[in-house]
Scaffold this active site. Structure first.
Site, mmCIF file in Angstrom:
data_model
loop_
_atom_site.group_PDB
_atom_site.id
_atom_site.type_symbol
_atom_site.label_atom_id
_atom_site.label_comp_id
_atom_site.label_asym_id
_atom_site.label_seq_id
_atom_site.Cartn_x
_atom_site.Cartn_y
_atom_site.Cartn_z
ATOM 1 N N TYR A 26 0.818 -1.207 0.000
ATOM 2 C CA TYR A 26 0.000 0.000 0.000
ATOM 3 C C TYR A 26 0.855 1.261 0.000
ATOM 4 O O TYR A 26 0.373 2.333 -0.378
ATOM 5 C CB TYR A 26 -0.916 0.061 1.224
ATOM 6 C CG TYR A 26 -1.935 -1.040 1.350
ATOM 7 C CD1 TYR A 26 -2.214 -1.911 0.299
ATOM 8 C CD2 TYR A 26 -2.633 -1.213 2.538
ATOM 9 C CE1 TYR A 26 -3.147 -2.923 0.440
ATOM 10 C CE2 TYR A 26 -3.565 -2.217 2.682
ATOM 11 C CZ TYR A 26 -3.809 -3.079 1.633
ATOM 12 O OH TYR A 26 -4.738 -4.075 1.789
ATOM 13 N N HIS A 84 0.289 -11.641 2.290
ATOM 14 C CA HIS A 84 -0.692 -10.850 1.541
ATOM 15 C C HIS A 84 -1.432 -11.687 0.497
ATOM 16 O O HIS A 84 -2.659 -11.603 0.371
ATOM 17 C CB HIS A 84 -0.008 -9.662 0.862
ATOM 18 C CG HIS A 84 -0.946 -8.548 0.537
ATOM 19 N ND1 HIS A 84 -0.605 -7.225 0.637
ATOM 20 C CD2 HIS A 84 -2.241 -8.551 0.117
ATOM 21 C CE1 HIS A 84 -1.633 -6.463 0.290
ATOM 22 N NE2 HIS A 84 -2.646 -7.254 -0.040
#
Length: 244
Positions: A26, A84
């Site tokens: 991110y 992730h």
């Protein structure tokens, strides 16, 4: 919650939010760290999670990049570290051994995975020495995976629902609009309340400012009945925002 600036983080914590979710990919771990440092909320009251991206899932890379994440977040440990996605450098034996090591040294308090299938979840649970704490996955009224909720319930870990508002598409679903009108709420609150009503489910909606942060909190006061839940479960439309 989605996080864009330190002020949003600090405001969220002041309003009562206590779960901050970020990830290496991110690019906002430092933003989250700055917001956490600026807020009055004690660190021990805030549940902080981040995720190791696909290109850093080899054993040594996972350890090194997690420590780098701690530096950007300006904390000694995170409450939850996720794989992730099970792609790229992911290897169950190597990757999860690194996560076990990080938990053993106290850098990570809990271990989680994200975007896994049931088979991948079973494999991870069999490889990990640490208990699986959470599985984060896309989940909303237009993308329902009841088998994942059931797996989490059966094995005693949390399902963390990301994109619970389907990227804003919930506002264009007649079933949700009808339920919202019935309760004097909006479609976002209905979607969040539906998810919050499920056992072992945690919701992390994005929020771009104080108005959205406050609006999301109203879902906690909304009680859907069995008919509402059944209507949502019967929506004949599927939208997956983040396919593999």
């Amino acid at each position: 919650m989605g996080i864009r600036d330190p002020e949003t983080v600090a405001t969220a914590l002041e309003l009562g939010y206590r779960h901050l979710d970020t990830a290496q990919i991110y690019g906002n771990e430092a933003v989250v760290g700055d917001g956490l440092a600026a807020a009055d909320a004690p660190r021990e009251e805030v549940f902080l999670a981040t995720k190791v991206w696909a290109d850093s899932l080899a054993r040594d890379d996972a350890i090194e990049t997690t420590r780098a994440s701690l530096g950007r977040l300006d904390v000694d440990a995170v409450d939850l570290l996720y794989v992730h996605r099970p792609v790229g450098a992911y290897d169950p034996e190597e990757t999860l051994a690194a996560f076990d090591r990080l938990r053993g040294e106290g850098t990570v308090r809990h271990v989680g995975v994200s975007n896994f299938s049931v088979d991948q979840l079973d494999e991870a649970r069999s490889v990990l020495d640490s208990p699986l704490f959470a599985h984060q996955t896309e989940y909303h009224p237009l993308f329902r995976r009841p088998e994942l909720v059931e797996h989490a319930r059966r094995h005693g870990y949390y399902l963390v629902a990301y994109s619970p508002l389907a990227g804003g598409k919930v506002f264009d679903v007649p079933v949700l609009s009808a339920i919202a009108e019935k309760h004097g709420a909006d479609e976002a609150a209905v979607s969040l309340a539906w998810l919050l009503g499920k056992e072992n489910v945690v919701v992390i909606p994005k929020a771009s400012g104080e108005a959205h942060l406050r609006a999301n909190l109203t879902a906690r006061e909304l009680e859907l009945d069995d008919g509402d839940a059944a209507a949502i479960e019967s929506i004949d439309r599927e939208v997956e925002l983040f396919p593999d």
